[in-house]
Write a protein that holds these residues in place. Structure first.
Motif, mmCIF file in Angstrom:
data_model
loop_
_atom_site.group_PDB
_atom_site.id
_atom_site.type_symbol
_atom_site.label_atom_id
_atom_site.label_comp_id
_atom_site.label_asym_id
_atom_site.label_seq_id
_atom_site.Cartn_x
_atom_site.Cartn_y
_atom_site.Cartn_z
ATOM 1 N N THR A 44 0.840 -1.197 0.000
ATOM 2 C CA THR A 44 0.000 0.000 0.000
ATOM 3 C C THR A 44 0.878 1.251 0.000
ATOM 4 O O THR A 44 1.823 1.331 0.780
ATOM 5 N N ARG A 88 1.487 -5.480 2.547
ATOM 6 C CA ARG A 88 0.271 -5.377 3.361
ATOM 7 C C ARG A 88 -0.711 -4.463 2.655
ATOM 8 O O ARG A 88 -0.357 -3.343 2.273
ATOM 9 N N GLU A 89 -1.930 -4.959 2.421
ATOM 10 C CA GLU A 89 -2.965 -4.133 1.802
ATOM 11 C C GLU A 89 -3.851 -3.590 2.915
ATOM 12 O O GLU A 89 -4.611 -4.330 3.526
ATOM 13 N N LEU A 90 -3.710 -2.309 3.177
ATOM 14 C CA LEU A 90 -4.472 -1.706 4.270
ATOM 15 C C LEU A 90 -5.945 -1.638 3.893
ATOM 16 O O LEU A 90 -6.293 -1.333 2.750
ATOM 17 N N LYS A 91 -6.803 -1.908 4.866
ATOM 18 C CA LYS A 91 -8.242 -1.903 4.612
ATOM 19 C C LYS A 91 -8.814 -0.497 4.768
ATOM 20 O O LYS A 91 -8.264 0.331 5.474
ATOM 21 N N LYS A 92 -9.952 -0.297 4.115
ATOM 22 C CA LYS A 92 -10.596 1.019 4.107
ATOM 23 C C LYS A 92 -10.851 1.560 5.524
ATOM 24 O O LYS A 92 -10.582 2.718 5.815
ATOM 25 N N GLU A 93 -11.343 0.685 6.419
ATOM 26 C CA GLU A 93 -11.635 1.154 7.792
ATOM 27 C C GLU A 93 -10.354 1.615 8.478
ATOM 28 O O GLU A 93 -10.366 2.532 9.284
ATOM 29 N N GLU A 94 -9.252 0.959 8.175
ATOM 30 C CA GLU A 94 -7.978 1.353 8.786
ATOM 31 C C GLU A 94 -7.530 2.723 8.290
ATOM 32 O O GLU A 94 -7.159 3.590 9.070
ATOM 33 N N ILE A 128 -3.285 0.714 -3.818
ATOM 34 C CA ILE A 128 -2.948 -0.692 -3.589
ATOM 35 C C ILE A 128 -2.078 -1.151 -4.763
ATOM 36 O O ILE A 128 -2.455 -0.964 -5.936
#
Ligand code: CTP
Ligand code: ZN
Length: 155
Positions: free
Chosen positions: A19, A68-74, A89
């Protein structure tokens, strides 16, 4: 090629997978990492560039997190301090997704309430919980309102 012609992109290398958080408000990269829970003791492979030239905002910070693919909520949690950030991404060197960040309605466990008497500041195992109102935060436990330097209150 002289030094002044060095392409800006070479300041930090492209990554293969992971990311890229781009267009972070200049000077906020460290706070972005704090909010994401990435510290010197976690094992992510990181590149950080601060105060780099940017067409869009003049100066910006960039954070690259490999594998690491960070998630939207993060990533939405960083919106209060870096509203112009873009999340890219990367898969096999290509940008496969690009999105902005959106200020969440509620922030849980990221900011410490400034009211020392707040139940979230006692020994009780209760995470802080704030409702986001504009650029301020309303504590849902004690009604305290935090405005201004949000980054200064990151847990
Ligand atoms: N990037 C990277 N590794 C890759 C591909 C891209 O680190 N393998 C980074 C670029 O350096 C840039 C960001 O990811 O900081 C977004 O890449 P890209 O969309 O190609 O750049 P721009 O078009 O400049 O993006 P924007 O329009 O969002 O400014
Ligand atoms: Zn409180």
């Amino acid at each position: 090629m002289t030094l002044s012609e060095k392409p800006k992109d070479l300041l930090i290398s492209p990554i293969k997978n992971g990311t890229v958080i781009d267009h972070i408000t200049a000077g906020e990269a460290i706070n972005v990492l704090k909010i994401l829970g990435i510290t010197g003791t976690t094992d992510e492979c990181l590149s950080i560039a601060t105060n780099v030239e940017s067409r869009l905002t003049h100066k910006k910070d960039v954070v690259k997190v490999e594998n690491r693919e960070l998630k939207k909520e993060e990533v939405d949690r960083i919106a209060l301090i870096a509203p112009n950030a873009t999340i890219n991404i990367i898969r096999d060197y290509k940008v496969t997704e690009k999105k902005g960040v959106h200020i969440p309605k509620v922030l849980i466990g990221i900011i410490r309430c400034t009211n020392p008497g707040c139940i979230t500041n006692t020994d009780e195992p209760i995470e802080s919980k704030f409702e986001v109102i504009g650029t301020g935060l309303h504590c849902l436990y004690c009604d305290n309102f935090i405005s201004g330097d949000i980054a200064g209150h990151i847990i």
